[in-house]
Write an enzyme that holds these catalytic residues in place. Structure first.
Site, short mmCIF file in Angstrom:
data_model
loop_
_atom_site.label_atom_id
_atom_site.label_comp_id
_atom_site.label_asym_id
_atom_site.label_seq_id
_atom_site.Cartn_x
_atom_site.Cartn_y
_atom_site.Cartn_z
N HIS A 180 -35.34 -50.89 -47.19
CA HIS A 180 -34.81 -49.37 -46.40
C HIS A 180 -34.70 -48.44 -47.32
O HIS A 180 -35.49 -46.98 -46.72
CB HIS A 180 -33.44 -49.92 -45.76
CG HIS A 180 -32.52 -49.16 -44.94
ND1 HIS A 180 -32.95 -48.47 -44.01
CD2 HIS A 180 -31.82 -47.96 -45.97
CE1 HIS A 180 -31.72 -47.35 -43.68
NE2 HIS A 180 -31.55 -47.34 -44.98
N ARG A 287 -49.62 -56.85 -42.92
CA ARG A 287 -49.10 -57.95 -43.90
C ARG A 287 -48.01 -58.54 -42.02
O ARG A 287 -46.90 -58.58 -42.64
CB ARG A 287 -48.46 -57.80 -45.09
CG ARG A 287 -49.12 -57.04 -45.40
CD ARG A 287 -48.89 -56.98 -47.25
NE ARG A 287 -49.75 -56.49 -48.78
CZ ARG A 287 -50.24 -55.53 -48.86
NH1 ARG A 287 -48.88 -54.62 -47.86
NH2 ARG A 287 -51.29 -55.82 -49.97
N ARG A 323 -53.43 -59.97 -40.11
CA ARG A 323 -53.49 -60.67 -41.67
C ARG A 323 -52.34 -61.85 -41.37
O ARG A 323 -51.28 -61.88 -40.63
CB ARG A 323 -53.71 -60.10 -42.39
CG ARG A 323 -53.62 -61.44 -43.62
CD ARG A 323 -53.45 -60.47 -45.45
NE ARG A 323 -51.94 -60.57 -45.32
CZ ARG A 323 -52.23 -59.79 -47.26
NH1 ARG A 323 -52.77 -59.53 -47.25
NH2 ARG A 323 -50.98 -59.95 -47.12
N GLU A 422 -61.46 -61.85 -52.10
CA GLU A 422 -59.81 -61.80 -52.70
C GLU A 422 -60.29 -62.65 -53.71
O GLU A 422 -59.31 -63.06 -54.39
CB GLU A 422 -58.45 -61.62 -52.21
CG GLU A 422 -58.01 -62.72 -51.05
CD GLU A 422 -56.68 -62.11 -50.59
OE1 GLU A 422 -55.88 -61.74 -51.00
OE2 GLU A 422 -56.16 -63.45 -49.54
N ASN A 445 -56.07 -56.69 -55.20
CA ASN A 445 -54.88 -57.31 -56.00
C ASN A 445 -54.94 -58.06 -56.34
O ASN A 445 -54.50 -58.78 -57.77
CB ASN A 445 -53.58 -56.50 -55.02
CG ASN A 445 -53.16 -55.78 -54.71
OD1 ASN A 445 -53.78 -54.72 -54.82
ND2 ASN A 445 -52.20 -55.83 -53.41
N ASP A 446 -55.24 -59.39 -55.14
CA ASP A 446 -55.81 -60.59 -56.22
C ASP A 446 -56.93 -60.76 -56.40
O ASP A 446 -56.76 -61.43 -57.51
CB ASP A 446 -55.53 -61.43 -54.36
CG ASP A 446 -54.08 -61.85 -54.14
OD1 ASP A 446 -53.25 -62.43 -55.73
OD2 ASP A 446 -53.59 -62.12 -53.06
N ARG A 456 -51.41 -61.26 -61.89
CA ARG A 456 -51.15 -59.77 -61.41
C ARG A 456 -49.96 -58.99 -61.18
O ARG A 456 -48.97 -57.82 -62.11
CB ARG A 456 -51.55 -59.08 -59.46
CG ARG A 456 -50.10 -60.45 -58.58
CD ARG A 456 -51.06 -59.86 -57.80
NE ARG A 456 -50.61 -58.79 -56.52
CZ ARG A 456 -51.04 -59.43 -54.80
NH1 ARG A 456 -52.00 -59.97 -54.83
NH2 ARG A 456 -50.33 -58.94 -54.25
N CYS A 493 -58.22 -53.12 -49.05
CA CYS A 493 -56.92 -53.19 -48.24
C CYS A 493 -56.19 -53.49 -49.31
O CYS A 493 -54.62 -53.18 -49.24
CB CYS A 493 -56.68 -53.89 -46.99
SG CYS A 493 -56.92 -55.61 -47.15
C1 PEP Z 1 -54.63 -58.03 -52.11
O1 PEP Z 1 -54.47 -58.77 -52.72
O2 PEP Z 1 -55.57 -57.42 -52.77
C2 PEP Z 1 -54.31 -57.56 -50.55
C3 PEP Z 1 -54.25 -56.88 -49.64
O3 PEP Z 1 -53.19 -58.68 -50.22
P1 PEP Z 1 -51.66 -58.60 -50.79
O4 PEP Z 1 -51.20 -57.48 -51.52
O5 PEP Z 1 -50.62 -58.76 -49.78
O6 PEP Z 1 -52.01 -60.15 -51.59
MG MG Z 2 -53.76 -60.67 -51.60
#
Ligand code: PEP
Ligand code: MG
Length: 560
Positions: A180, A287, A323, A422, A445-446, A456, A493
């Site tokens: 929030h 997401r 997703r 990913e 990210n992954d 991570r 993304c």
């Molecule tokens: C990613 O892994 O880059 C991604 C966008 O998914 P999440 O951060 O939700 O794992």
């Molecule tokens: Mg991911």
């Protein structure tokens, strides 16, 4: 002078000021048995009356409290508490138990609006509990000078009491970027950092704080030189933001006429509404797991359909990439027990769960298909590692299409299917995948954590977690090339898509779609509009010849 570094920025900006520390007293019930029911009832009635008086005053200022007053006046709540006291509970226990029962009833309701009332019931309960425990009321409404709010967490009713004209920024120990307080901060364009471990102990009332939310830096009691430096940076930031805003109505096109798409990453409908204010080209990542996590049960097909349909309608024909459930890893569900795992990120997560829990998967896919009749929905599968897995996911989707067809329920027959890239496996097999889908979205990210074997979330390894590592950059280039070879659109993304240092590089690699927190769109758009695609293409080839991160950064003209 103390400096704290945080990874999660929920809203950018630089501020310098005094903290207002929001105390969070222990409001759990004292469980000593009741000796005298009549005395406990009197205590409760007195606390309730005081709460009602307080809320009547507050109701004049905000609608939120009118709702709270109605809850406090509702005899079904007080009757239930009194019944529990008569059964032997003390007033605090009776209140705590009743409030959690009532909150649960609201949570179970189908209607989104009614579900959200659960937080209001808890809020009213806390207000009565404060009176029962003799804890002075929250003084948030007394703030009458500009402050940086520092809190363990901030509830909707907390932010409703505060005169937000006096708030320069937010720092909280708990909460994520979709909490929030994060949403409020982004709406008001105030800087905010959430998930700042230990901030409540680190800051005292008369300290001075600098928060550079974009960089994730908090400096407590800075020297005068540091203050002067940040005052200048804050002014530059304000001017830059004003300039970006003025230009954001323009399309994301380079000087030499190359178009890209700039899309938003979101976790719920409110975020879509917010994102739409930033002139986005679509939703590059919805997401869907938040729908599952903020629930008391696996959301039904009908519940999900309503949300996806609203998303599709809000976008008015622009893409909404949804997703499928990406749970497991660091994300769990309150109503489902996951077996403990040695390595959750290498464990039962994402598409693996969907393929195992077929009914859950089918409910989501049918909801997505049905919603696709109302706009431009694209379905994206997370964490794919093999052709078999993608075939299996597509087979379930086919089954769902057949079910809907038999039932005469409409859906978009040409619905686009894509996968997150990913995992190293998906990079290695990318040519095969390109022949099976309509689009890719690179999840850096992954991908970064799996490619480099660097967790991570591990703070100790934060400096090793770097998407500018040549292994990651070359993987990205490989994926984009394979996508284009087979006429597949390639987006990104992961957070890397909004890294200002990477924008021109990704453009030069040929990335078609950049998807990010909506607030980042104006900045990336500005960088794209000031680039020359052909020049960046040539430069990128040069940059990728480097084998060390430091040399890559130098070639990009950036600091490491
Ligand atoms: C990613 O892994 O880059 C991604 C966008 O998914 P999440 O951060 O939700 O794992
Ligand atoms: Mg991911």
């Amino acid at each position: 002078m103390t400096t704290l570094s945080v990874k999660k920025t929920s809203s950018k900006g630089i501020v310098i000021g005094k903290p207002f520390i929001v105390e969070n007293p222990d409001l759990s019930a004292d469980r000593t048995p009741s000796k005298d029911a009549a005395a406990e009832i009197a205590l409760f009635e007195d606390a309730l009356e005081k709460t009602q008086d307080e809320l009547s005053e507050l109701a004049a200022a905000s609608d939120i409290f009118e709702g709270h007053l109605m809850i406090a006046m509702d005899s079904s709540l007080s009757d239930a508490v009194i019944a529990k006291i008569n059964e032997g509970s003390n007033a605090q226990v009776a209140l705590e138990d009743t409030v959690s029962e009532f909150a649960m009833i609201f949570e179970m309701m189908e209607d989104e609006y009614m579900k959200e009332r659960s937080a209001d019931v808890k809020d009213v309960g806390n207000r009565v509990m404060r009176k029962l425990k003799g804890i002075a009321g929250s003084s948030l409404s007394d703030i009458k000078e500009k402050v940086i709010l520092v809190a363990k967490d901030l509830a909707p009713s907390d932010t409703a009491i505060i005169d937000l004209n006096y708030v320069m920024g937010f720092i909280t120990e708990l909460g994520g970027v979709t909490s929030h307080v994060s949403i409020i901060a982004r709406n008001l364009e105030l800087p905010a950092l959430v998930g700042v471990n230990g901030i409540m102990n680190a800051v005292k009332k008369d300290d001075t704080i600098i928060m550079d939310a974009g960089k994730g830096t908090i400096i407590i009691n800075p020297d005068s030189q540091t203050i002067a430096k940040y005052e200048k940076l804050a002014e530059e930031f304000r001017k830059h933001q004003a300039m970006l805003k003025e230009l954001n109505h323009l399309p994301p096109v380079t000087i030499d006429g190359h178009h890209v798409s700039l899309c938003a990453n979101v976790g719920n409908i409110d975020e879509i509404k917010q994102a739409l204010k930033n002139n986005i080209d679509g939703i590059g990542l919805f997401r869907s797991e938040f729908l599952y996590m903020e629930n008391s049960h696996f959301p039904t097909e009908e519940e999900q359909f309503k949300v996806y349909k609203e998303a599709a309608e809000l976008l008015e024909g622009k893409e909404v990439t949804i997703r499928t459930l990406d749970i497991g890893g660091d994300k769990s569900l309150p109503y489902y027990t996951f077996d403990p795992e040695e390595n959750p990120f290498l464990g039962w997560r994402a598409i693996r769960i969907s393929l195992d829990l077929k009914d859950v998967f089918k409910a989501q896919l049918k909801a997505l298909l049905r919603a696709s009749a109302y706009g431009y929905i694209r379905i994206m599968f997370p964490m794919i590692i093999s052709v078999e897995e993608l075939e299996a996911a597509k087979a379930v989707l086919e089954e769902c299409k057949q079910d809907l067809k038999l039932a005469g329920i409409p859906y978009d027959e040409n619905i686009q299917i894509g996968i997150m890239i990913e995992t190293p496996a998906s990079v290695a097999c990318v040519e095969q995948f390109a022949q099976m889908v309509d689009f890719f979205s690179i999840g850096t990210n992954d991908l970064t954590q799996y490619m480099l074997c660097v967790d991570r979330g591990n703070k100790k390894l934060a400096s090793m977690y770097n998407s500018f590592h040549p292994a990651v950059l070359n993987s990205i280039q490989t994926v984009i090339n394979a996508a284009h070879k087979y006429n597949v659109k390639c987006g990104m993304c992961g957070e890397f898509a909004s890294d200002a240092r990477a924008a021109k590089l990704l453009l030069g690699m040929g990335l078609d779609e950049f998807s990010m927190s909506a607030g980042e769109v104006p900045n990336v758009k500005y960088l794209i509009r000031n680039s020359n695609y052909l020049a960046e293409k040539e430069h990128t080839a040069e940059v990728l010849k480097n084998t060390k991160i430091a040399d890559i950064m130098a070639a990009l003209g950036e600091e490491e």
